[in-house]
Structure formats: structure tokens, C-alpha cells
Design an enzyme around this catalytic site. Structure first.
Site, PDB file in Angstrom:
ATOM      1  N   ASP A 253      21.676 -24.772 -12.221  1.00 22.66           N
ATOM      2  CA  ASP A 253      20.380 -24.482 -11.654  1.00 22.66           C
ATOM      3  C   ASP A 253      19.702 -23.366 -12.459  1.00 22.66           C
ATOM      4  OD1 ASP A 253      22.516 -22.920 -10.721  1.00 22.66           O
ATOM      5  OD2 ASP A 253      21.524 -22.393  -8.858  1.00 22.66           O
TER       6      ASP A 253
ATOM      7  N   GLU B  29      24.924 -13.048 -18.175  1.00 23.04           N
ATOM      8  CA  GLU B  29      25.354 -14.347 -17.663  1.00 23.04           C
ATOM      9  C   GLU B  29      25.081 -15.475 -18.655  1.00 23.04           C
ATOM     10  OE1 GLU B  29      23.327 -15.833 -14.225  1.00 23.04           O
ATOM     11  OE2 GLU B  29      21.335 -15.362 -14.993  1.00 23.04           O
TER      12      GLU B  29
END
Length: 551
Positions: A323, A501
Site C-alpha cells: 500500500d 522504510e
């Protein structure tokens, strides 16, 4: 005056030298950061700071399972931290048994052991992040914490119906990519995890049926990809996700679709921004319930709203972990239409793991059943996902009856899982140039502005590709890509003192400018820390070699 100028020049020179020195990538400094980060990222439910949810502005609540006796110290923590402790309204046998929209307030789901969170604003234990974190913890000899996280995942299966997207009540309708048996294998293979063979076997005897129960999620009708014999991602809820606190994201989707009508797969319907009762009744079926959800009510733009099917795809995209992406339709809105390469590769490996566990426990009939399940899945993967003319595995749109027309880095997952033949693995390896850039492997070769497309690359997908290549004997490729990705992490850390990330694979740094979907690049970061350590093993030649299936 001249002395002052000389002094200023000397200070400036010293500053520039120090800055240049600080900007030099140094793996030792990266390693030191990771060592400290495990502690920084660890949460436990006796820590007041770990109980808040930055994503939701509400008084913090901890839910405990209906059939579970809350430990006495939880009440003490609740009083000390000003947190409410509530009991879930019923026993959960499977995902979806509790409708989170009916809960009076959303809250944290109790877990018995400390856990590592991804980073940034995250205060909960995430599904697939945890696998890569556990790999890193084992590599870093933090055995107790690795086992705690695995036991927490098993607790989720026992009391919440499966390994969840994360331990929040609004995630009770969906899981995440199935890595539970991988976590178990990592713990079982670490000699420091158990005092002796008897304790190890007793743990496996308790864990095995829970791992089986977690597998059952993916064989439910809702998770079946038509009649392909393969699985799909699917959230058991409907409408906008509960963690969305406003309509900003969904309005952005509508705006993009309105501006790009040729790329709209049918996600929009004509509807008023403020529908009357009759239209609201229609939208409850065709879109979402405007009377039950303030986010749904606000999801109108320029005379359009999103279809109910889009919301199912949006939720499935979040279960997939990708996502947001444009690989499964704009903003991932068609994710639930696909038999995904990644999901079915993970399930193939999961079934092989269950076979191995059953053998260890002397469950002969179970072992045979899991071997047959894995074999059947591989046949279906070869039929629907393997594209020999392209030398790639491609996701299969079972609704349209055709494979995806776009490559995705998940084509390497079958190598990690051991599902590819030697010939298939060699063909996939030949496609590295589609994904390989200066900083490592990008998700694809089609920029979309979203974070799970080109030019962005992520620790988990880089690790699975590198591990798969290494397992099939492509050691030089594995080391080259491992070196590129870890060098990217080192460069980024030297520049800003953090680990992120995701990264820009074209630039080989953390200069990530996302223009659609989620725009932040969260610091921390749990799975990057873990993968960095595992890639170091590849570079040192100390990684354990998996044995690929020969067929």
C-alpha cells in the site's frame, strides 16, 4: 582583522572537514545504529508511551480476548497510564467474527510479550514486518525478543483469528502476507531459542495447530482466486478502512481518476456530495454507507464517489502490504481480482514448512496432506502465473481471465519459496535488468508516483529476491544486489543518521518523493534493520543456503 579572518577560515575549514567525514558511509556506524534501534523500537504493554495510537485521536483502550483472563498487572498499567481495559464482545474463531465498526471505540489488542514495531509513528506489531524483524533479531543474537514476537503472532492466531495486519481492533478483518511458519523456522533453527530438545518439541507441538489454523485463512472462500486453485488477498470488511480518520486519501484517488479518465478501471460512480435518503440507500450497496461512516460521507468529489468494489480492492491492497501501488490497478484498487505471485509463493513455502513440522512431530498423515497441497499449488502456479515466453511469473487477473501486462519484483518470490524449477529460476534471473538499478532492486519499471512502484525499493522484496537467487546458486548476483542495497542504506544513514522504510533505487539513497498515496518515508526501521543484517551474511558468505526444489 586578518587574525579574525584566519580564525573564521579555520573554523569553516574544520566544519567542512567534519561534515565531509560525517557524510562518508560507514557500515560500522550503521551497525551501531541498528544495535541501539532494537531497544528504541521495542514496545511492551506496561509502557504508557506504547499504548497510544497516533493514527486515531481517542482515549487509549486495550482490548483483551473474550475467553482470556487479563493478567493482574494489566489493571495496574491501565490505572498508571490512564488507559481503559475492555473485553472483546465475543470469542473469535476466525477473522471477521467481530465487526470492528460495532465496537464503541477502536483500541490496541493485547499481546503478552514485548515486540519490535516498524518505526516512526507505529506503536503496534505488524504482520509481515515481523518476519523480517525476527530474521534480524536472530542474526543479532536477540533470541528472547525473536521468540517473543513469534509467540505474539501465535497468540493472535489463537485469540484474534489469525496473524493480523497489526494488533489494533480495526485490523480484525484482515491479515497480512503469511510468514508465520517462516518466523517459526527462524526461531526453531536458532540453537539459543530453547533450553533443550524437549522444550523445543513441546513448543512446536503447541505452535503447529495454530500455524495450521492461520493457513486456514487463505483457503476460505473469500480468499479463493476464482477456480484457479490459488489464493487472493481479501479483507472481510467493506467501505473505507477504519484507520482512515478523514477523506483526504480517498478524495485524492477520485481526483486522480477524474483527471486520468482513460486509466479509470470503473472505480467511479456518479453521486452527490450530500446525498438524500434515497441516494444514500443506493450508495450503501453501490459504494459505502454514508450514514454509518463519516469518512464515507466525505468521500465525494466533483460529482463522483468510489464503488464498493474499489473499497474491497483498497482493503485487499492493505492486506497485501503493497500500500499503495499501481500494479494492481490505480491505487491498488483491483488487488482482490488477482491470484498474486507473492501470496501463492508464500503459501507454497508455508505448506512445505507445515509438512516439515508434521514430520518432526510424527504426524505422517498431516505430512502427506501438506506435501499434496504444496504440489497442487505449484501446478496451479505453473498454469496461471508462469509466463515462459517472458521468463517471468506474472500475477493473474482471474476476473478478466488474463495475466498482468506488467512485471513486478515478486517474480522472484517463487525462487525464495523453492517453487521454481532450475530452468524457471535461470529464466527469472535473466530478467534482473528490468528491476536492478544503482541502489538495488526497484519494484518494477513503471513509475507511478506511489511508493510500491519504480523507482522505489524496499528491504523485504530485496531480501526475498537476493535470498532466492542465492538459493538457486546465483551467488554473484545475490552478492552484487546485497552490496548495492546495503550501500544505499549506509549512504542514507551517513547523510541523515537514520534508517528508512524505503529507498530510491535509481539514486541509491533515501531521496523518496512520493506524489500519490502515502508520502512519508518513515524512520526506524525494523525490516530494513533486519534485512541489512541478513544481506551482510550474504556478503560475508555466511548465509544459510536453502535447498531449492528440483523438478
Amino acid at each position: 582583522m586578518k587574525n579574525r579572518i584566519r580564525t573564521l577560515a579555520l573554523l569553516l575549514s574544520t566544519t567542512l572537514v567534519a561534515t565531509a567525514s560525517a557524510a562518508q558511509p560507514d557500515p560500522a556506524k550503521t551497525r551501531t545504529y541498528i544495535d541501539k534501534a532494537w531497544t528504541t523500537l521495542t514496545r511492551s504493554q506496561d509502557n504508557c508511551a506504547a499504548l497510544a495510537d497516533p493514527k486515531i485521536k481517542a482515549h487509549p483502550v486495550i482490548y483483551v480476548p473474550a475467553q482470556f483472563t487479563a493478567p493482574a498487572d494489566l489493571a495496574q498499567t491501565a490505572k498508571r497510564c490512564n488507559v481503559d481495559v475492555r473485553t472483546l464482545p465475543q470469542v473469535i474463531n476466525q477473522l471477521g467474527d467481530v465487526d470492528a465498526t460495532k465496537l464503541p471505540v477502536q483500541g490496541l489488542l493485547y499481546l503478552p510479550h514485548p515486540y519490535v514495531v516498524p518505526g516512526g509513528f507505529f506503536n503496534e506489531m505488524y504482520g509481515w514486518d515481523s518476519y523480517f524483524i525476527v530474521l534480524g533479531l536472530v542474526a543479532d543474537h536477540r533470541t528472547e525478543l525473536a521468540r517473543n514476537m513469534t509467540d505474539n503472532a501465535l497468540f493472535e492466531v489463537q485469540y484474534y483469528g489469525g496473524v493480523l495486519n497489526a494488533n489494533r481492533s480495526y485490523y480484525l478483518s484482515r491479515s497480512q502476507p503469511p510468514f508465520l511458519t517462516g518466523m517459526m523456522v527462524a526461531v526453531l533453527n536458532d540453537p539459543a531459542s530453547f533450553k533443550n530438545a524437549e522444550e523445543k518439541r513441546a513448543w512446536l507441538e503447541q505452535a503447529y495447530p495454530l500455524a495450521v489454523r492461520n493457513h486456514d485463512i487463505w483457503t476460505r472462500p473469500e480468499h479463493q482466486a476464482g477456480n484457479t486453485g490459488l489464493a487472493r488477498y481479501y479483507d472481510l470488511g467493506s467501505g473505507p478502512v477504519l484507520e482512515a480518520q478523514d477523506s483526504e486519501f480517498y478524495k485524492g484517488v477520485i481526483k486522480w481518476l477524474v483527471e486520468h479518465p482513460a486509466q479509470n478501471p470503473g472505480y467511479l460512480i456518479k453521486a452527490a456530495e450530500h446525498p438524500d435518503d434515497a441516494e444514500a440507500a443506493r450508495l450503501k450497496t453501490e459504494s459505502c454507507d454514508v450514514n454509518a461512516s463519516k469518512v464515507c460521507a466525505g468521500n465525494g468529489y466533483d460529482g463522483y464517489r468510489l464503488t464498493a468494489d474499489y473499497y474491497h480492492g483498497d482493503r485487499a491492497m492493505r492486506e497485501s502490504g503493497f500500500d499503495t501501488n499501481f500494479h494492481f490497478g490505480p491505487f491498488g484498487g483491483s488487488t482482490h481480482h488477482y491470484a498474486a505471485v507473492d501470496l501463492n509463493s508464500l503459501l507454497y513455502r508455508y505448506e512445505l514448512d507445515l509438512h516439515d513440522f508434521a514430520v518432526q512431530l510424527g504426524k505422517t498423515a498431516d505430512a502427506e496432506r501438506w506435501a499434496k497441497a504444496a504440489a497442487a499449488r505449484k501446478v496451479a502456479m505453473n498454469k496461471y502465473l508462469w509466463r515462459p515466453e517472458l521468463g517471468m511469473y506474472r500475477d493473474y487477473d482471474f476476473v478478466a481471465g488474463k495475466p498482468s501486462d506488467a512485471p513486478y519484483l515478486t517474480t522472484f518470490y517463487p525462487l525464495w519459496a523453492g517453487a521454481a524449477s532450475a530452468q524457471q529460476a535461470a529464466a527469472v534471473r535473466q530478467q534482473l535488468s528490468t528491476f536492478e538499478l544503482a541502489g538495488g532492486l526497484a519494484m518494477d519499471n513503471r513509475p507511478s508516483g506511489t511508493q510500491w512502484n519504480n523507482p522505489f525499493g524496499w528491504a523485504p522484496t530485496n531480501w526475498l529476491a537476493v535470498s532466492g537467487l542465492d538459493a538457486y546458486g546465483f551467488h554473484e548476483d545475490a552478492r552484487r544486489i546485497a552490496g548495492k542495497f546495503d550501500a544505499t542504506v549506509d549512504r542514507s544513514f551517513a547523510a541523515d543518521g537514520t534508517i528508512r522504510e524505503k529507498y530510491n533505487m535509481a539514486l541509491g539513497n533515501a531521496d523518496v518523493k512520493v506524489s500519490a498515496g502515502y508520502t512519508t518515508n518513515v524512520i526506524g526501521f525494523g525490516w530494513t534493520n533486519g534485512v541489512y543484517l541478513k544481506l551482510q551474511e550474504i556478503l560475508r558468505g555466511t548465509a544459510g543456503k536453502a535447498t531449492p526444489v528440483k523438478n
